[in-house]
Design an enzyme around this catalytic site. Structure first.
Site, short mmCIF file in Angstrom:
data_model
loop_
_atom_site.label_atom_id
_atom_site.label_comp_id
_atom_site.label_asym_id
_atom_site.label_seq_id
_atom_site.Cartn_x
_atom_site.Cartn_y
_atom_site.Cartn_z
N CYS A 50 -11.98 50.70 -40.99
CA CYS A 50 -12.60 49.62 -41.77
C CYS A 50 -13.96 50.08 -42.32
O CYS A 50 -14.51 51.10 -41.90
CB CYS A 50 -12.75 48.36 -40.92
N ASN A 82 -9.86 49.30 -29.65
CA ASN A 82 -10.41 48.01 -30.05
C ASN A 82 -10.39 47.06 -28.86
O ASN A 82 -9.46 47.07 -28.04
CB ASN A 82 -9.70 47.43 -31.28
N CYS A 142 -14.18 47.52 -32.98
CA CYS A 142 -13.11 48.42 -33.41
C CYS A 142 -13.07 49.67 -32.53
O CYS A 142 -14.07 50.05 -31.90
CB CYS A 142 -13.34 48.88 -34.85
N GLU A 147 -13.00 52.80 -33.47
CA GLU A 147 -13.84 53.90 -33.94
C GLU A 147 -15.27 53.74 -33.45
O GLU A 147 -15.89 54.70 -32.97
CB GLU A 147 -13.85 53.95 -35.48
N CYS A 197 -16.79 50.64 -39.79
CA CYS A 197 -16.63 51.87 -39.00
C CYS A 197 -16.92 53.11 -39.85
O CYS A 197 -17.46 54.09 -39.35
CB CYS A 197 -15.24 51.92 -38.39
N1 THU Z 1 -9.50 47.59 -35.97
C1 THU Z 1 -9.94 48.78 -35.45
O1 THU Z 1 -10.02 48.95 -34.23
N2 THU Z 1 -10.30 49.74 -36.33
C2 THU Z 1 -10.28 49.62 -37.68
O2 THU Z 1 -10.71 50.50 -38.40
C3 THU Z 1 -9.71 48.40 -38.28
C4 THU Z 1 -9.38 47.30 -37.37
C5 THU Z 1 -9.12 46.53 -35.03
C6 THU Z 1 -10.01 45.33 -35.05
C7 THU Z 1 -9.10 44.24 -34.55
O3 THU Z 1 -9.14 44.24 -33.13
C8 THU Z 1 -7.72 44.69 -35.00
O4 THU Z 1 -7.83 46.05 -35.34
C9 THU Z 1 -7.18 43.92 -36.20
O5 THU Z 1 -8.10 43.89 -37.23
#
Ligand code: THU
Length: 128
Positions: free
Chosen positions: A87, A45, A56, A58, A90
């Site tokens: 999420c 991320n 994110c 993913e 993603c």
């Molecule tokens: N995040 C991800 O990288 N992947 C996910 O599937 C959920 C959330 C990151 C986004 C943000 O930078 C941090 O986690 C908190 O939400």
């Protein structure tokens, strides 16, 4: 889980790239590693002071895969401190390339892990 996937290597890649996440706002680091075409594509991320600009792990890994000319993922590992699922955005992004992708979730804090699939995580994904 897929017999041909080197899950240990994929896990190690997700845990390693997670440490490079840029997450000064949430402090929540995530790493993702996609196995595809005999390679491993990683993403973390990357947050931004303008919060919605952040991406994110993913989708970052998907971008790396597609930029390398690969569009058929075999598996993905998602690593965060606690065990988390990808999420919704993603999930939809992953469905584009593999509707029933094997997914392994890994906790960097506890080493706990959980196997699932994209079909289980996003039934009834939007298609047209
Ligand atoms: N995040 C991800 O990288 N992947 C996910 O599937 C959920 C959330 C990151 C986004 C943000 O930078 C941090 O986690 C908190 O939400």
């Amino acid at each position: 889980m897929s017999k041909h996937t080197d899950w240990d290597a994929l896990k190690a890649a997700a845990l390693a790239v997670r440490l490079r996440a840029w997450a000064p706002y949430s402090k929540f680091k995530v790493g993702a590693a996609i196995a595809a075409a005999g390679h491993i594509f990683v993403g973390c991320n990357v947050e931004n002071v303008s919060y919605p600009v952040g991406i994110c792990a993913e989708r970052s890994a998907i971008s790396a895969m597609v930029a390398a000319g690969v569009t058929q993922p075999d598996a993905i590992v998602v690593a965060a401190g606690p065990l988390v699922t990808p999420c919704g955005m993603c999930r939809q992004a992953l469905v584009e390339f593999s509707p029933n992708l094997p997914v392994l979730l890994v906790s960097a804090d506890t080493a706990e892990q959980q196997e699932t699939s994209l079909e289980a995580l996003l039934p009834g994904a939007f298609q047209f």
